[in-house]
Every structure is written in structure tokens, then in C-alpha cells.
Design an enzyme around this catalytic site. Structure first.
Site, PDB file in Angstrom:
ATOM      1  N   HIS A 177      44.880  45.473  35.454  1.00 28.42           N
ATOM      2  CA  HIS A 177      45.403  45.961  34.161  1.00 28.42           C
ATOM      3  C   HIS A 177      46.594  46.860  34.261  1.00 28.42           C
ATOM      4  CE1 HIS A 177      41.152  45.164  31.943  1.00 28.42           C
ATOM      5  NE2 HIS A 177      42.068  44.102  31.328  1.00 28.42           N
ATOM      6  N   CYS A 275      40.774  53.567  30.746  1.00 24.66           N
ATOM      7  CA  CYS A 275      39.715  52.509  30.111  1.00 24.66           C
ATOM      8  C   CYS A 275      38.894  52.823  29.220  1.00 24.66           C
ATOM      9  CB  CYS A 275      39.181  51.836  31.454  1.00 24.66           C
ATOM     10  SG  CYS A 275      40.170  51.336  32.804  1.00 24.66           S
TER      11      CYS A 275
HETATM   12  N1  ARG Z   1      35.028  45.528  34.122  1.00 22.08           N
HETATM   13  C1  ARG Z   1      36.136  45.651  33.236  1.00 22.08           C
HETATM   14  C2  ARG Z   1      36.926  44.494  33.281  1.00 22.08           C
HETATM   15  O1  ARG Z   1      37.106  44.037  34.368  1.00 22.08           O
HETATM   16  C3  ARG Z   1      36.845  46.876  33.450  1.00 22.08           C
HETATM   17  C4  ARG Z   1      38.031  47.094  32.560  1.00 22.08           C
HETATM   18  C5  ARG Z   1      38.826  48.378  32.779  1.00 22.08           C
HETATM   19  N2  ARG Z   1      39.787  48.558  31.666  1.00 22.08           N
HETATM   20  C6  ARG Z   1      40.820  48.775  31.676  1.00 22.08           C
HETATM   21  N3  ARG Z   1      41.570  49.231  30.623  1.00 22.08           N
HETATM   22  N4  ARG Z   1      41.628  48.894  32.882  1.00 22.08           N
HETATM   23  O2  ARG Z   1      37.481  44.022  32.568  1.00 22.08           O
END
Ligand code: ARG
Length: 309
Positions: A177, A275
Site C-alpha cells: 500500500h 493504516c
Molecule cells: N492486512 C491488511 C491488508 O492486507 C493490512 C492493511 C494495512 N493498511 C494500510 N493502509 N496499509 O489489507
């Protein structure tokens, strides 16, 4: 206004408390794997996740942030990662549309919250994971792609918000991300400042970042891997991973006040401070005359609060 430090100019930093949406990790666990951090065979400790998250919330409170909470959905262990719940700019909420089926139902729960909060909601047609992949820096939206968010959504959000959208391609699966590889330190138009991990981006994106942000802080591999870049900044205080110590030093040198938090339990799912945080940007603060925007408080501006708890 600047103050002089030995051999360099450091900008005076000012805090503008944020209004944020969070989701309590009541149902947090790692029961599936959609990024390299997630190993369902390793046990997680939900109580520990809750106490670490609560500490993050307390830090936000101390900084004067306005904190909203969306109710956690059962059997949605990743819903704690509110940044993925949508993108809220100019008082308008563009909904998420998740890549992976495991998280898909979260989008509707976040959209319901936006509606109840009185925000104008635009239902996304294209695949995108909200602010986890889209960061507002100055007047421009920077949008990640490569793992989750599709470039077709970049076009869609340009139309929805009437803003320039710059696409950035992520190439490392562990930084899947945009908010895992790039931290917005100051989003104020005219004094934009960021930190990032160069190796997370393809050549063209890296060149674009270098061109637009020549004074960016470049973070080392270690601090990126402990999710130091998954940081929340109010323009002065930067809430980052406690273990990202070199980054914290870099931040101090640049005039910020870093605050280290321990979110190691949530890192088992590939998440950190940013996150867990969706910024709610109202119309006045973001679309105001740039000359006055920086002095405007966003703290009281979300048309929401008590009713929809
Ligand atoms: N386990 C989640 C996923 O893979 C983690 C999300 C993390 N969020 C972020 N904004 N980076 O989607």
C-alpha cells in the site's frame, strides 16, 4: 519563518489537529494471508492488539485530534485498518472497493458510517483501497497502484474530486500500500513535505517523487520494514513506529516532534499507525484559500460526532 540550525535551515512546524476515523480491533487476528506479513499459522494476541491500538488512540487524544469510531464488523479481522475504508476529501467520501474478497464487506460498513455522518458519498466503481493507497499532499492526490488499487480508480477519483491525481507504482510486495512506503509529513499547500522509501517505487515514480519533493526524507530499509513510514502527522507531531529510531532522528533534524508507538501486534497483519487512521477532511479546511487554509482548525468541522456512535 525559519530558525537556523548548524549548517541548515529548519522550517518552523505547526500542528493542525486532525479529525480521524478509527476502528477498534475487537475482532483482530490473522486468519488469511493477502500480504507477505500475514502468516495465519503464527498466533496473534487480540488483547495485545487492543491495548496497542488504545495507546495510539490516547496519543491522538493528547494531540487534540477529534476521533470518530466505526463499529468493527464480526469476521472482518482487518477492519481495524481504517485507512482502507475510503477516501474523504472536501467533505466527500469516495468508497473503497477491495481487491481481496476477504475484506470486501468492509467497504459497505465504512460507506454506511460516511452516510450516517452526513458526508456526500460517492460509490466507487473501480477497485481501490482508500487512503491506504491515496494520499493528499498539498492540492494533489498521490495514488498508489501495483498491488491493490487499480489505475482506473485513479481516473475515477480525479473526476470525483476534480483534483490532479499522480499515479505511483509500487513494486515491492512487502510495501503493498502507498502508506507503507510514503509518509506525508506536511500536507499544507506550499510547504508539502514527505518521507519515503525509494526502493518501493518503480523508476518513473521515483523520478516523479524526486522532482516534486527534492527535500524529502529518505528512510532506510530497517525503519521502513518496521513500518516507520506508516506514520500520521499533524504537521508537527509525527506518530510513527517506536522501532523506527533513525527515522525519528531524521524527523527531529527537520523540525518535527516524533512520537514512537508500539503496534507490533498489528504489524503481524501488515499494518501500523497510519493504516489504523482515516483522515476526515471537511470542505472548508481543504478547499479554502491556500493562504488561510493552514491556520484553519479542522477539529470541530466534521458534521458527525455523537449521533452515529
Ligand atoms: N492486512 C491488511 C491488508 O492486507 C493490512 C492493511 C494495512 N493498511 C494500510 N493502509 N496499509 O489489507
Amino acid at each position: 519563518m525559519t530558525t537556523t540550525a548548524p549548517m541548515r535551515l529548519v522550517r518552523e512546524r505547526t500542528a493542525t489537529p486532525l479529525t480521524v476515523l478509527m476502528c477498534r480491533p475487537t475482532h483482530f487476528t490473522v486468519s488469511y494471508s493477502i500480504n507477505p506479513w500475514m502468516e495465519p499459522e503464527n498466533p496473534t494476541d487480540t488483547a495485545r492488539a487492543l491495548s496497542q491500538w488504545s495507546e495510539l488512540r490516547r496519543v491522538f487524544e493528547r494531540l487534540g485530534f477529534t476521533i470518530e469510531e466505526v463499529a468493527p464488523g464480526e469476521s472482518l479481522p482487518d477492519m481495524v485498518f481504517a485507512a482502507n475504508g475510503g477516501l474523504v476529501v472536501d467533505g466527500k467520501a469516495y468508497t473503497a472497493k477491495f481487491t481481496h474478497a476477504e475484506r470486501a464487506p468492509e467497504a459497505g460498513l465504512y460507506a454506511d458510517w460516511f452516510r450516517a455522518a452526513g458526508l456526500e458519498v460517492v460509490d466507487a466503481v473501480e477497485t481501490n483501497e482508500g487512503e491506504g493507497d491515496v494520499l493528499l499532499i498539498g492540492d494533489v492526490l498521490f495514488a498508489g497502484t501495483g498491488f491493490r488499487t487499480d489505475t482506473s480508480s485513479h481516473d475515477e477519483m480525479a473526476r470525483v474530486f476534480g483534483r490532479e491525481v499522480v499515479s505511483l507504482r509500487l513494486i515491492r510486495p512487502d510495501f503493498y500500500h502507498l502508506d507503507t512506503a510514503l509518509a506525508v509529513l506536511d500536507a499544507t499547500p506550499g510547504q508539502e513535505h514527505i518521507a519515503y522509501l525509494p526502493s518501493a517505487f518503480d523508476d518513473a515514480s521515483r523520478a516523479e517523487l524526486e522532482r516534486r519533493f527534492p527535500d524529502a526524507i529518505l528512510v532506510d530499509e530497517h525503519d521502513a520494514k518496521v513500518f516507520g513510514l506508516n506514520a500520521v502527522s499533524d504537521g508537527l507531531h509525527v506518530i510513527t513506529a517506536a522501532r523506527a529510531t533513525a527515522f525519528q532522528h531524521q524527523l527531529r533534524e527537520a523540525g518535527y516532534e516524533p512520537i514512537g508507538v508500539d503496534l507490533t501486534e498489528l504489524l503481524l497483519a501488515g499494518g501500523g499507525a497510519k493504516c489504523c487512521t482515516l483522515v476526515l477532511r471537511d470542505r472548508t479546511a481543504e478547499s479554502a484559500d491556500p493562504a488561510t487554509a493552514s491556520s484553519m482548525s479542522t477539529a470541530s468541522s466534521t458534521p458527525t460526532t455523537e449521533e452515529n456512535r
